[in-house]
Design a protein around this motif. Structure first.
Motif: not given
Length: 672
Positions: A118-145
């Motif tokens: 997708p556009d901005y996968p750092s945002i899209v993937y994180t939002q999905i993960l936070k919806q499914l597993y709200p208590d699990v930390p998400v760490v961003l890496g790579g050029i986009e972040a």
């Protein structure tokens, strides 16, 4: 070559986890790229680094973000955290052209298939993960972040955006090359500490209330203008960027704080550059150097471009204004040992389809290996973003001897017929005359050996423009140096009876560039007998001084106004001058030259019958090169559009690189 089993790759499915006897994972990485188990691909680097530390890690490449999110659920809940990266490139550079048009292919997807991220996968993937597993930390890496760690201009949305932690909901950013910070984070979390207790880790970014900032706001911190202030004042945004760039390139940086809403984005200073031993350890991990078996029968174009190449160092002290390397890797060079490099080359030699030709033996810039400050104490006090602009620092060791030693050792290996240098060469380093005559002799030797032994008929260099005022804003050397280098190049070709050619790269619509500058570029490249193909319209990408200048209209260091071509009409008017030699462009170019008051240039581009005239300005370039049609070396259809965001060495896709918590690459060509 060794036959690899499925279990030799990092797992991508539950079945592959079971092959390893794993019933739960410690870390699950989500990537916008296909999974290639190679040290030029950031997700593989981070996965292998964590695996070497004893953690159970898996990669989910290019998850389907539609429907029931099964790809996000198939491996369950990790013990420590989810890691998210868009892949080797900024997703928006990957998906869109400089004119914001959707690209038709994706070099990091199987068979170049478009639409697998997708556009901005750092945002899209994180939002999905936070919806499914709200208590699990998400760490961003790579050029986009990395490039969006503070308030930044987004060209594709045409507006100023806050730290990417805000829209994504992620817990932490690891910026830059991520091996050290992600390992430190895993140790802290494994010891039972919460994410809030890991805020001391260098090279990380997090959001918190003012009262929660570790140690509070101190005199040693740099407090930037708030996001809200930057929305109201472009000048404030320009002022911010100078601090951001300087702290990205210091040996001892300060903490950056920026208010956004009711919270602060806190940027911890980066780790020191990796030592040779640390870098070797990362490159010497058990990569298969192959795409995952799930892609059998499919071609991943980015992999095909780098499969027979070897990266020998990280970092770049060029400081080019349009490049993201300094904000991601920094200006200090970290080199691999000769032993580590030779070990990887031997792996390449063993590949069944290797024919004896290394496609690239390079880095972010081809000829910076082994270079750095002679007096490291002076470097510790330095805040210059570039060691070679506006002039080469007298403290910089520009000796090419160590690099020549690497070339000689590689070329002496049985099975190597020739090693090419595909990364961009800094010819200003080759032309520099220092007080050290040994270094000067090594530069002369390097130039001759490069041209005679490491060029496949074409040498890529990046003058970028012909106008010295534009080049100054780009932090590139005067075009006179290109003339000097070309004269030397032609001389060596004559002496060695070669027929090599130079491929120059140029950019239109860069801040400070006016239509008249492009008209002059057309005349000068005509005189040089270049028919340009390796060109690009400037694309503003986050966290470069060129982008901040383009958006704000101010130069961040001087705060003086700078002209910028912003409208599509202005940008196309500049771009057309690249192609003065195409008959279909002549009428529009002649009309444009009359419009800007330069009809005198028409005669310098065209004769009365509409044909181009091969005129040479001997005062500028010396004798005519022996190779006919100097740079008409680009076969029809081979034109590439390049983006200042790809780093050619670490992601050798001739697409300017970028990478995951660990690597960067720029899209289409890396030089700088």
């Amino acid at each position: 070559m060794k036959e690899y089993r499925l279990s030799d790759f990092l797992p991508t499915t539950k079945k592959e986890c079971e092959l390893r006897g794993w019933d739960q994972l410690d870390i699950i990485l989500f990537s916008g790229d296909a999974y290639v188990d190679h040290p030029s691909f950031g997700a593989a680097v981070i996965g292998r680094v964590l695996e070497a530390q004893g953690y159970r890690v898996a990669i989910v490449p290019q998850p389907d973000w539609h429907g029931d999110y099964r790809d996000f659920k198939k491996l369950g809940r990790p013990r420590l955290f989810f890691g998210v990266t868009p892949g080797a490139m900024d997703s928006m550079v990957n998906r869109y052209t400089a004119n914001r048009r959707m690209r038709s292919d994706d070099a990091y997807s199987p068979d170049g298939r478009h639409g697998l991220r997708p556009d901005y996968p750092s945002i899209v993937y994180t939002q999905i993960l936070k919806q499914l597993y709200p208590d699990v930390p998400v760490v961003l890496g790579g050029i986009e972040a990395s490039m969006r760690r503070l308030t930044h201009y987004d060209y594709w949305q045409d507006k100023l955006m806050p730290c990417i932690l805000c829209p994504s909901g992620a817990d932490l950013i690891i910026y830059g090359m991520g091996e050290k910070p992600i390992t430190a984070l895993c140790r802290e979390l494994s010891a039972g500490h919460s994410m809030a207790e890991t805020r001391h880790i260098p090279q990380t970014v997090y959001l918190c209330a003012e009262s929660e900032i570790p140690g509070g706001i101190t005199d040693d911190d740099i407090v930037l203008h708030s996001h809200e202030t930057c929305l109201e004042s472009k000048r404030a945004q320009a002022e911010n960027f100078r601090h951001i760039e300087e702290e990205s390139n210091k040996m001892h940086a300060r903490r950056l704080l920026q208010a956004v809403g009711t919270r602060y984005a806190v940027v911890n200073p980066p780790y020191p550059p990796m030592t040779t031993e640390e870098l070797d350890a990362s490159f010497d991990l058990p990569y298969t150097r192959l795409p995952h078996p799930k892609y059998k029968g499919k071609v991943i174009p980015a992999y095909e471009m780098i499969k027979f190449s070897v990266n020998i160092h990280r970092g770049c002290f060029g400081g080019c204004a349009f490049c993201t390397i300094s904000a991601h890797q920094g200006k200090f060079i970290a080199c691999r040992s000769k032993e580590s490099i030779l070990k990887e080359v031997k792996q390449v030699i063993e590949m069944p389809d290797f024919k004896g030709y290394l496609s690239d033996l390079g880095g972010p810039s081809a000829n910076m290996y082994g270079m750095g400050g002679k007096n490291r104490k002076a470097c510790a006090q330095c805040c210059r973003p570039s060691c070679i602009h506006p002039r080469i620092c007298p403290n910089l060791d520009t000796d090419h001897s160590r690099l020549l030693d690497i070339y000689h050792a590689v070329d002496a290996l049985p099975g190597i017929k020739k090693s090419f240098i595909g990364s961009g060469v800094r010819y200003d380093l080759l032309l520099h005359r220092s007080a050290d005559e040994h270094a000067n002799q090594a530069a002369r030797q390097y130039t001759r050996e490069l041209i005679c032994h490491h060029v496949s008929g074409r040498l890529k260099v990046a003058p970028e423009h012909t106008s010295d005022s534009v080049l100054h804003l780009m932090r590139k050397p005067s075009f006179q140096q290109f003339y000097d280098f070309k004269r030397r190049f032609d001389q060596i070709n004559r002496e060695e009876q070669l027929n090599q050619q130079i491929i120059p790269y140029f950019i239109s619509s860069h801040p400070g560039c006016k239509e008249e500058d492009m008209a002059s570029l057309a005349v000068i490249t005509k005189q040089l007998d270049f028919h340009l193909e390796q060109v690009q319209d400037f694309t503003p990408t986050p966290m470069t001084i060129s982008t901040e200048t383009w958006y704000t209209g101010y130069h961040p260091y001087t705060l003086e106004p700078v002209y910028c071509a912003r409208s599509q009409q202005e940008k196309l008017a500049q771009r057309q001058y690249f192609f003065w030699y195409k008959p279909q462009e002549r009428r529009a170019i002649e009309a444009a030259l009359r419009r800007i008051g330069r009809p005198d240039l028409i005669a310098k581009l065209y004769d009365g019958k509409g044909k181009t005239r091969a005129s040479y300005d001997d005062r500028a370039i010396g004798s005519r090169p022996d190779t006919p049609r100097g740079s008409r070396q680009q076969e029809k259809g081979k034109r590439k559009s390049f983006n200042p965001n790809f780093d050619h060495a670490n992601h050798r896709t001739d697409h300017r690189r970028e990478a995951q918590p660990g690597n960067v690459r720029r899209r289409n060509r890396r030089d700088s």
